[in-house]
Write a protein that holds these residues in place. Structure first.
Motif, PDB file in Angstrom:
ATOM      1  N   GLU A  27       0.715  -1.195  -0.022  1.00 54.64           N
ATOM      2  CA  GLU A  27       0.008  -0.153   0.015  1.00 54.64           C
ATOM      3  C   GLU A  27       0.830   1.277  -0.099  1.00 54.64           C
ATOM      4  OE1 GLU A  27      -2.603  -0.152   3.463  1.00 54.64           O
ATOM      5  OE2 GLU A  27      -3.596  -1.920   2.728  1.00 54.64           O
TER       6      GLU A  27
ATOM      7  N   ASN B 225      -6.383   7.303 -10.715  1.00 53.73           N
ATOM      8  CA  ASN B 225      -7.325   6.045 -10.813  1.00 53.73           C
ATOM      9  C   ASN B 225      -7.479   5.403 -12.084  1.00 53.73           C
ATOM     10  OD1 ASN B 225      -9.172   4.089  -9.127  1.00 53.73           O
ATOM     11  ND2 ASN B 225     -10.740   5.422 -10.289  1.00 53.73           N
TER      12      ASN B 225
ATOM     13  N   THR C  90     -12.664   0.659  -9.885  1.00 55.85           N
ATOM     14  CA  THR C  90     -11.321   1.038  -9.272  1.00 55.85           C
ATOM     15  C   THR C  90     -10.810  -0.423  -8.675  1.00 55.85           C
ATOM     16  OG1 THR C  90     -10.289   2.393  -7.550  1.00 55.85           O
ATOM     17  CG2 THR C  90     -12.319   1.342  -6.945  1.00 55.85           C
TER      18      THR C  90
ATOM     19  N   THR D 237      -8.956  -2.167  -4.939  1.00 55.47           N
ATOM     20  CA  THR D 237      -8.690  -2.072  -3.738  1.00 55.47           C
ATOM     21  C   THR D 237      -8.256  -3.271  -3.198  1.00 55.47           C
ATOM     22  OG1 THR D 237     -11.158  -3.002  -3.010  1.00 55.47           O
ATOM     23  CG2 THR D 237     -10.869  -0.834  -3.434  1.00 55.47           C
TER      24      THR D 237
END
Length: 300
Positions: free
Chosen positions: A66, A81, A112, A114
């Motif tokens: 991350e 994005n 997107t 995640t």
């Protein structure tokens, strides 16, 4: 190059013990050992550098992954994005970071990603003269043959294209060359010579159409044709009188010929040359050059 992106635990042993000169990829997977690819060979990263021994290997964490993505986005995931939706982030110096995680779709469209779980950091290199073995088979007196570079991922397609554009410039062949750099990997280092115009981060469709209208290229150079839409863009350019130098993923001529998306380009003989690269003797190994009928012109 990567100091502002990698955590120190990863960056320092690479900088101090491994170096970036022969490093092609850095792979981090959550709770797995960090892997390095150096000239086609795989190693584990440890505090002393690289090793084939798993003992002492540095393990990646989800928080490391991350952090890398956050830093690569210049602290704004939202701003990149559109790239993340395609599974990567491109940095200004040509590094592409492939991303693994959870794709979020809505009505058949990716919104997107995640839950980032892995990154593949591909490090570009300028390899001077790497296209010269194929150069004379591609360039002719009044221009170039439309050419498709074929290789597996990581086997030197992008490096070949970059060097080829520079070779044209060094010989003062003043063709107007449009480089459609969709993923920000081609225009790195000292640039692409004196006769190139660059369109970055546009799709093949938009880049080809706008570039042909506004920049009047003789040649378009682009990386990684893959989708039906890419094929349509190539046809549009060829019908406009533009030569194409492009690349695609495949591990051989035989497997390339099975790709349904390219059937029309093959049948219509849009490409006059096919250059096949491999990893057999390291990235960029030239396996052969073929004409539009797939007759071999040169063998190595």
């Amino acid at each position: 190059m990567l100091e502002g992106i990698l955590p120190d635990k990863i960056f320092l042993p690479i900088k101090n013990r491994v170096g970036f000169g022969a490093l092609n990829e850095i792979r981090l997977r959550a709770d797995k050992p960090v892997l390095l690819s150096c000239m086609g060979q795989k190693f584990f990263l440890n505090d002393e550098g690289k090793s084939r021994n798993l003992s002492g290997a540095i393990y990646a964490t989800a928080s490391m992954i991350e952090e890398i993505i956050f830093r690569a986005s210049e602290c704004s995931i939202y701003s990149v994005n559109e790239q993340i939706k395609k599974g990567y982030i491109a940095t200004p110096n040509g590094i592409r970071i492939g991303i693994g995680g959870n794709m979020i779709e809505e009505a058949g469209q990716v919104k997107t990603m995640t839950g980032f779980s892995s990154v593949n950091i591909r490090i570009p290199h300028e390899v001077k003269n790497c296209s010269l073995k194929a150069y004379s088979s591609i360039v002719k007196e009044d221009g170039v043959y439309s050419t498709l570079i074929i290789s597996p991922p990581g086997a030197g397609k992008t490096t070949f294209l970059r060097d080829f554009v520079c070779q044209l410039s060094e010989r003062n062949l003043a063709f107007n060359v449009l480089v459609l750099d969709e993923r920000g990997e081609l225009n790195i280092g000292k640039g692409l010579g004196n006769f190139s115009d660059i369109i970055s981060f546009a799709s093949k469709k938009i880049g080809f159409e706008n570039g042909i209208r506004s920049l009047a290229p003789n040649i378009i150079v682009t990386d990684e044709l893959s989708e039906w839409e890419d094929v349509e863009a190539v046809k549009f350019a060829c019908n406009s009188g533009v030569r194409i130098i492009a690349s695609t993923h495949s591990d051989s001529i035989e497997s390339f010929l099975k790709k349904a998306a390219f059937r029309e380009l093959i049948d219509e003989k849009v490409f006059s040359r096919y250059v096949v690269l491999s990893m057999r003797e390291g990235p960029g190994t030239l396996e052969g050059i073929y004409d539009e009928n797939f007759s071999r012109l040169m063998r190595w």
